[in-house]
Scaffold this motif. Structure first.
Motif, PDB file in Angstrom:
ATOM      1  N   LEU A  45       0.847  -1.200   0.000  1.00 38.47           N
ATOM      2  CA  LEU A  45       0.000   0.000   0.000  1.00 38.47           C
ATOM      3  C   LEU A  45       0.882   1.249   0.000  1.00 38.47           C
ATOM      4  O   LEU A  45       1.611   1.493   0.964  1.00 38.47           O
ATOM      5  N   ASP A  46       0.809   2.003  -1.080  1.00 38.99           N
ATOM      6  CA  ASP A  46       1.519   3.275  -1.189  1.00 38.99           C
ATOM      7  C   ASP A  46       0.511   4.354  -0.784  1.00 38.99           C
ATOM      8  O   ASP A  46      -0.280   4.811  -1.606  1.00 38.99           O
ATOM      9  N   SER A  47       0.529   4.740   0.500  1.00 40.88           N
ATOM     10  CA  SER A  47      -0.542   5.643   0.966  1.00 40.88           C
ATOM     11  C   SER A  47      -0.468   7.012   0.299  1.00 40.88           C
ATOM     12  O   SER A  47      -1.487   7.671   0.104  1.00 40.88           O
ATOM     13  N   GLY A  48       0.741   7.457  -0.078  1.00 42.87           N
ATOM     14  CA  GLY A  48       0.862   8.748  -0.752  1.00 42.87           C
ATOM     15  C   GLY A  48       0.046   8.778  -2.040  1.00 42.87           C
ATOM     16  O   GLY A  48      -0.502   9.818  -2.420  1.00 42.87           O
ATOM     17  N   SER A  49      -0.060   7.619  -2.706  1.00 42.86           N
ATOM     18  CA  SER A  49      -0.783   7.601  -3.988  1.00 42.86           C
ATOM     19  C   SER A  49      -2.277   7.838  -3.777  1.00 42.86           C
ATOM     20  O   SER A  49      -2.959   8.327  -4.678  1.00 42.86           O
ATOM     21  N   GLN A 136      -7.204  -8.421   5.815  1.00 41.18           N
ATOM     22  CA  GLN A 136      -6.701  -9.798   5.876  1.00 41.18           C
ATOM     23  C   GLN A 136      -5.261  -9.850   6.403  1.00 41.18           C
ATOM     24  O   GLN A 136      -4.642 -10.923   6.352  1.00 41.18           O
ATOM     25  N   GLY A 137      -4.703  -8.728   6.831  1.00 45.22           N
ATOM     26  CA  GLY A 137      -3.289  -8.705   7.202  1.00 45.22           C
ATOM     27  C   GLY A 137      -2.434  -8.780   5.940  1.00 45.22           C
ATOM     28  O   GLY A 137      -2.872  -8.366   4.862  1.00 45.22           O
ATOM     29  N   ARG A 138      -1.178  -9.277   6.074  1.00 40.19           N
ATOM     30  CA  ARG A 138      -0.273  -9.465   4.926  1.00 40.19           C
ATOM     31  C   ARG A 138      -0.164  -8.211   4.063  1.00 40.19           C
ATOM     32  O   ARG A 138      -0.434  -8.232   2.862  1.00 40.19           O
ATOM     33  N   LEU A 139       0.241  -7.119   4.707  1.00 42.23           N
ATOM     34  CA  LEU A 139       0.324  -5.834   4.010  1.00 42.23           C
ATOM     35  C   LEU A 139       1.582  -5.087   4.431  1.00 42.23           C
ATOM     36  O   LEU A 139       1.935  -5.076   5.606  1.00 42.23           O
ATOM     37  N   VAL A 140       2.247  -4.469   3.460  1.00 45.16           N
ATOM     38  CA  VAL A 140       3.336  -3.536   3.751  1.00 45.16           C
ATOM     39  C   VAL A 140       2.852  -2.161   3.314  1.00 45.16           C
ATOM     40  O   VAL A 140       2.466  -1.974   2.155  1.00 45.16           O
ATOM     41  N   ALA A 141       2.811  -1.193   4.248  1.00 49.50           N
ATOM     42  CA  ALA A 141       2.275   0.126   3.937  1.00 49.50           C
ATOM     43  C   ALA A 141       3.331   1.187   4.192  1.00 49.50           C
ATOM     44  O   ALA A 141       4.005   1.156   5.222  1.00 49.50           O
ATOM     45  N   ASP A 142       3.494   2.121   3.264  1.00 50.69           N
ATOM     46  CA  ASP A 142       4.454   3.194   3.510  1.00 50.69           C
ATOM     47  C   ASP A 142       3.787   4.558   3.443  1.00 50.69           C
ATOM     48  O   ASP A 142       2.786   4.736   2.753  1.00 50.69           O
ATOM     49  N   GLY A 143       4.326   5.518   4.230  1.00 45.92           N
ATOM     50  CA  GLY A 143       3.750   6.866   4.241  1.00 45.92           C
ATOM     51  C   GLY A 143       4.357   7.711   5.334  1.00 45.92           C
ATOM     52  O   GLY A 143       5.564   7.648   5.585  1.00 45.92           O
ATOM     53  N   ARG A 144       3.516   8.530   5.973  1.00 43.40           N
ATOM     54  CA  ARG A 144       3.995   9.414   7.037  1.00 43.40           C
ATOM     55  C   ARG A 144       3.387   9.044   8.395  1.00 43.40           C
ATOM     56  O   ARG A 144       3.969   9.324   9.430  1.00 43.40           O
ATOM     57  N   MET A 146       1.642   5.861   8.983  1.00 38.54           N
ATOM     58  CA  MET A 146       1.188   4.463   8.947  1.00 38.54           C
ATOM     59  C   MET A 146       1.254   3.823  10.332  1.00 38.54           C
ATOM     60  O   MET A 146       0.307   3.199  10.788  1.00 38.54           O
ATOM     61  N   GLY A 147       2.399   3.978  11.011  1.00 38.72           N
ATOM     62  CA  GLY A 147       2.565   3.344  12.320  1.00 38.72           C
ATOM     63  C   GLY A 147       1.892   4.110  13.449  1.00 38.72           C
ATOM     64  O   GLY A 147       1.576   3.546  14.485  1.00 38.72           O
ATOM     65  N   THR A 148       1.666   5.417  13.259  1.00 40.69           N
ATOM     66  CA  THR A 148       1.108   6.227  14.347  1.00 40.69           C
ATOM     67  C   THR A 148      -0.415   6.294  14.319  1.00 40.69           C
ATOM     68  O   THR A 148      -1.063   6.206  15.352  1.00 40.69           O
ATOM     69  N   VAL A 149      -1.008   6.480  13.139  1.00 43.38           N
ATOM     70  CA  VAL A 149      -2.447   6.755  13.046  1.00 43.38           C
ATOM     71  C   VAL A 149      -3.235   5.639  12.358  1.00 43.38           C
ATOM     72  O   VAL A 149      -4.254   5.172  12.870  1.00 43.38           O
ATOM     73  N   VAL A 150      -2.767   5.219  11.201  1.00 42.85           N
ATOM     74  CA  VAL A 150      -3.605   4.334  10.371  1.00 42.85           C
ATOM     75  C   VAL A 150      -3.517   2.875  10.823  1.00 42.85           C
ATOM     76  O   VAL A 150      -4.526   2.186  10.924  1.00 42.85           O
ATOM     77  N   PHE A 151      -2.300   2.402  11.121  1.00 41.43           N
ATOM     78  CA  PHE A 151      -2.142   1.003  11.543  1.00 41.43           C
ATOM     79  C   PHE A 151      -1.389   0.911  12.867  1.00 41.43           C
ATOM     80  O   PHE A 151      -0.306   0.312  12.945  1.00 41.43           O
TER      81      PHE A 151
END
Ligand code: DC
Length: 259
Positions: A45-49, A136-144, A146-151
């Motif tokens: 998941l490219d959250s910036g996109s 379903q899990g099994r996701l790599v997400a990048d952004g600003r 991701m670890g603090t708010v979204v996941f």
């Protein structure tokens, strides 16, 4: 930031297969995240996109810049942006057609996207789409954020950092300047640091390391080394889950680091 409640918490087995990568501009988040997803066989998941897709839709709809701040959830729904899970990534659609990546990265979109990304209505609206991608899990997400708010439930959180001059050097190389002059390097370093300051100071979802994130300084690492390190952490979490042993808090976090 509001948004709907999380669909599952950190003790759920799916959280053991969620990997987040956050960090400042030019640190190599997207290329690293994509390679990590590939190695693990997880979706990327490219959250910036997502922010870029909303921005493109606003431009296509000719919404004047001074009206952008007034958008509410209903207006955002009316823009015709949709997210569809594909096998490896998430496809972004505008009026039912897949948006080509190049259209998300035009200078027009890039010029407006950071403004759009500051709007709470936009962030709230995209929150659900991002959470759904992790159902379903099994996701790599990048952004600003991701670890603090979204996941926040992700068990492998990485905060990438690198010396600003090294980030500037990499960015110039990506733009075809293999041997920059001192002035070019200094100028690019200054621009990157100004963007960092802006991202860290913004009121909504500012760039910051989650307390339970592992920091990875890539200044002296090769690309292969940084990918291998993140993959190793993620495999450790997934294997710990499978054997019933949870990994302890990562080094440098607020926990005591015990396993
Ligand atoms: O990573 P990128 O350049 O594609 O990001 C586009 C914009 O969206 C950039 O201004 C940062 C912002 N962004 C954000 O605010 N939160 C995210 N999770 C990802 C990107």
């Amino acid at each position: 930031m509001t948004g709907s409640p999380l669909s599952y918490g950190p003790d759920d087995p799916r959280a053991a297969t969620l990997v987040t990568l956050d960090g400042p501009a030019g640190v190599g988040k997207s290329t690293t995240a994509r390679a990590v997803a590939d190695a693990l066989g997880y979706r990327y998941l490219d959250s910036g996109s997502l922010y870029r897709a909303v921005t493109l839709a606003l431009l296509r709809a000719h919404v004047p810049n001074d009206r952008v701040d007034d958008l509410d959830a209903e207006a955002l729904r009316g823009l015709g942006v949709a997210v569809r899970p594909g096998a490896e990534t998430l496809e972004l659609l505008l009026d039912g057609a897949v948006i080509p990546d190049a259209e998300l990265r035009t200078p027009e979109v890039t010029a407006l996207v950071s403004h759009v990304a500051r709007l709470p209505a936009v962030r709230d609206w995209l929150f659900d789409a991002q959470q759904a991608a992790a159902s379903q899990g099994r996701l790599v997400a990048d952004g600003r954020d991701m670890g603090t708010v979204v996941f926040p439930q992700a068990r492998t959180k990485v905060f990438l950092v690198a010396d600003p001059r090294e980030r500037a050097r990499r960015r110039l190389r990506d733009h075809g300047v293999a041997e920059p002059t001192e002035a070019e390097l200094a100028g690019e370093t200054e621009r990157l640091m100004a963007r960092d300051a802006q991202d860290e100071a913004r009121a909504v979802a500012p760039l910051r390391r989650a307390e339970d994130a592992r920091e990875l300084d890539t200044t002296h690492l090769s690309f292969a080394e940084q990918v291998a390190q993140v993959v190793a952490w993620a495999r450790g979490e997934a294997a710990g889950e499978a054997s019933g042993i949870r990994e302890g808090a990562p080094e440098g976090s607020e926990g005591d680091g015990s396993v």
